[in-house]
Design a protein around this motif. Sequence first.
Motif, PDB file in Angstrom:
ATOM      1  N   UNK A  61      33.325  40.461  61.408  1.00 34.37           N
ATOM      2  CA  UNK A  61      32.809  41.540  60.577  1.00 34.37           C
ATOM      3  C   UNK A  61      33.448  41.500  59.204  1.00 34.37           C
ATOM      4  N   UNK A  62      32.929  42.305  58.310  1.00 40.76           N
ATOM      5  CA  UNK A  62      33.519  42.432  56.975  1.00 40.76           C
ATOM      6  C   UNK A  62      34.975  42.849  57.058  1.00 40.76           C
ATOM      7  N   UNK A  63      35.241  43.861  57.864  1.00 41.15           N
ATOM      8  CA  UNK A  63      36.604  44.373  57.973  1.00 41.15           C
ATOM      9  C   UNK A  63      37.558  43.296  58.470  1.00 41.15           C
ATOM     10  N   UNK A  64      37.098  42.469  59.391  1.00 39.94           N
ATOM     11  CA  UNK A  64      37.958  41.423  59.935  1.00 39.94           C
ATOM     12  C   UNK A  64      38.235  40.329  58.911  1.00 39.94           C
ATOM     13  N   UNK A  65      37.297  40.082  58.008  1.00 43.91           N
ATOM     14  CA  UNK A  65      37.452  39.007  57.019  1.00 43.91           C
ATOM     15  C   UNK A  65      38.106  39.484  55.725  1.00 43.91           C
ATOM     16  N   UNK A  66      38.190  40.806  55.557  1.00 39.89           N
ATOM     17  CA  UNK A  66      38.589  41.360  54.258  1.00 39.89           C
ATOM     18  C   UNK A  66      40.002  40.954  53.843  1.00 39.89           C
ATOM     19  N   UNK A  67      40.957  41.025  54.744  1.00 36.47           N
ATOM     20  CA  UNK A  67      42.349  40.756  54.383  1.00 36.47           C
ATOM     21  C   UNK A  67      42.516  39.356  53.798  1.00 36.47           C
ATOM     22  N   UNK A  68      41.857  38.380  54.393  1.00 36.74           N
ATOM     23  CA  UNK A  68      42.005  37.005  53.928  1.00 36.74           C
ATOM     24  C   UNK A  68      41.399  36.747  52.571  1.00 36.74           C
ATOM     25  N   UNK A  69      40.470  37.605  52.133  1.00 40.87           N
ATOM     26  CA  UNK A  69      39.811  37.424  50.844  1.00 40.87           C
ATOM     27  C   UNK A  69      40.395  38.319  49.757  1.00 40.87           C
ATOM     28  N   UNK A  70      41.435  39.091  50.099  1.00 35.31           N
ATOM     29  CA  UNK A  70      41.977  40.108  49.202  1.00 35.31           C
ATOM     30  C   UNK A  70      43.288  39.675  48.579  1.00 35.31           C
ATOM     31  N   UNK A  88      40.163  36.814  41.182  1.00 29.91           N
ATOM     32  CA  UNK A  88      40.369  37.784  40.119  1.00 29.91           C
ATOM     33  C   UNK A  88      39.215  38.749  39.964  1.00 29.91           C
ATOM     34  N   UNK A  89      38.175  38.585  40.778  1.00 27.85           N
ATOM     35  CA  UNK A  89      37.024  39.485  40.726  1.00 27.85           C
ATOM     36  C   UNK A  89      37.368  40.805  41.412  1.00 27.85           C
ATOM     37  N   UNK A  90      36.853  41.911  40.893  1.00 26.69           N
ATOM     38  CA  UNK A  90      37.037  43.223  41.514  1.00 26.69           C
ATOM     39  C   UNK A  90      35.699  43.634  42.116  1.00 26.69           C
ATOM     40  N   UNK A  91      35.650  43.654  43.446  1.00 26.78           N
ATOM     41  CA  UNK A  91      34.390  43.851  44.150  1.00 26.78           C
ATOM     42  C   UNK A  91      34.608  44.712  45.397  1.00 26.78           C
ATOM     43  N   UNK A  92      33.563  45.401  45.793  1.00 22.99           N
ATOM     44  CA  UNK A  92      33.601  46.109  47.073  1.00 22.99           C
ATOM     45  C   UNK A  92      33.642  45.083  48.195  1.00 22.99           C
ATOM     46  N   UNK A  93      34.566  45.276  49.129  1.00 22.57           N
ATOM     47  CA  UNK A  93      34.702  44.416  50.310  1.00 22.57           C
ATOM     48  C   UNK A  93      34.829  42.945  49.942  1.00 22.57           C
ATOM     49  N   UNK A  94      35.417  42.667  48.776  1.00 24.64           N
ATOM     50  CA  UNK A  94      35.676  41.288  48.332  1.00 24.64           C
ATOM     51  C   UNK A  94      34.407  40.448  48.237  1.00 24.64           C
ATOM     52  N   UNK A  95      33.264  41.115  48.077  1.00 28.12           N
ATOM     53  CA  UNK A  95      32.012  40.379  47.981  1.00 28.12           C
ATOM     54  C   UNK A  95      31.532  39.794  49.288  1.00 28.12           C
ATOM     55  N   UNK A  96      32.167  40.174  50.411  1.00 29.68           N
ATOM     56  CA  UNK A  96      31.757  39.660  51.721  1.00 29.68           C
ATOM     57  C   UNK A  96      30.401  40.256  52.075  1.00 29.68           C
ATOM     58  N   UNK A  97      29.464  39.411  52.503  1.00 33.79           N
ATOM     59  CA  UNK A  97      28.082  39.850  52.710  1.00 33.79           C
ATOM     60  C   UNK A  97      27.683  39.659  54.164  1.00 33.79           C
TER      61      UNK A  97
END
Length: 321
Positions: A61-70, A88-97
Motif C-alpha cells: 500500500x501507499x502507507x507501506x511504501x511511504x517511509x522508503x520514499x521519504x 527534493x520534490x514536495x508531494x502528497x504521499x511522495x507521489x506514490x500512485x
Amino acid sequence: MTGTVSVTAPDGLPEVRPGDDLAALVAGALEGLAEGLADGDVVVVTSKVVSKSEGRVVQGTRDEALAGETDRVVARRGPTTIVRTHHGLVLAAAGIDASNVEQGSVVLLPRDPDASARGLREGLRRLTGRNVGVVVTDTAGRAWREGQTDIAIGAAGLLVAEDYAGRVDDHGNELAVTAPAVADEIAGLAELAQGKLGGRPVAVVRGRSDLVLAPDDDGPGARALVRPEGADLFGFGAREAVLRAVAGDPADRRVFGSPAPDDEMLAALRAAGAEGTPYDGGVVVTAGPSAEVLAVLAFAHGWVLDASAATDRLRLRPATP
C-alpha cells in the motif's frame, strides 16, 4: 515565434511492463500523428509509464511504501501526509500512485526522473532522427491553491525556466524576478490533452522550439526547479514548524534556512514581547519572556542562546554550522 502552441495526445500506447523499451513504445504511438514528430517538439510522458518501464511497481500500500520514499515529513493533516522525497520534490504521499495499477500494488516515482528523460530523449533521437525535448510529469498540489496540476519532475534537452530578470517591459519597467517555469507550464498544457482518465500518457507539444536545446545538450533537468533545503519559505507546515522549533533538533536547522539578519531577529523579539539591543555578533535581550521561549524563537530564526556570554542578561547569536 508565432504565438501559437499546440498539444496532441495520441491514443495507442499499450500497457507498459517492466523492462519495456519505452522509447520504442512512444515512437510507435507517435507514428500515427498526421504531421509526425518534428525537430523542436517537446515529448511529454507521465511518470507512471516511466516508472512501470523501470520496474518501479511494488506490492503493498501507499502507507507501506511511504517511509522508503521519504526524505522528511513536511506536514500531516488527517490522512494526508506531505513529504519531501529523495528527489527534493514536495508531494502528497511522495507521489506514490495506486491508480491504473493492479490491485495490491503501487507505483513509485522514477529513481532519477532527469536520467529517465535523458534516456528517452536519446532513444527517440535514435529511432526517429528528431531532436526533441522530453518532460516527465507528475501531479502535484500547490500551496495557497485548491486542486492539482501536472508539473515537470524530469526533463532533458529543454530550457526548464526562462530568465527575464534585467529585461524591460513596454512601459520601461525593468523586470527584477521573473522566471517562468516553462517546463511546468508544458506539463500542465500536456495534461489538458491527456486527461486523467483518457489513457493517453504521452503528448507532443509544438510551438516552443526555442526552448529545445542542441542534440548534445540535455540541459540542467527539472532538478533545477527544486529549491534546496532552507531556500523555501515553507519548509514545514504551520503546525510542524512550531513543533520542530520547540523540539530544537539540530538536524532541522537546514530546513529553517540560514540565520536571519540582526534586524529581523530584533523585530521577532519585539513581536514576542521582548526587547533587545545589538552587540558585537548578536543581540542582548533586555526584557521579555523566559530563556525557554527565547530558545524556540532563536531556533526558528537560525539563532541560538549564547551560553558563553558572562552576563546576567540573555544573549542570542546566529548559529554556526
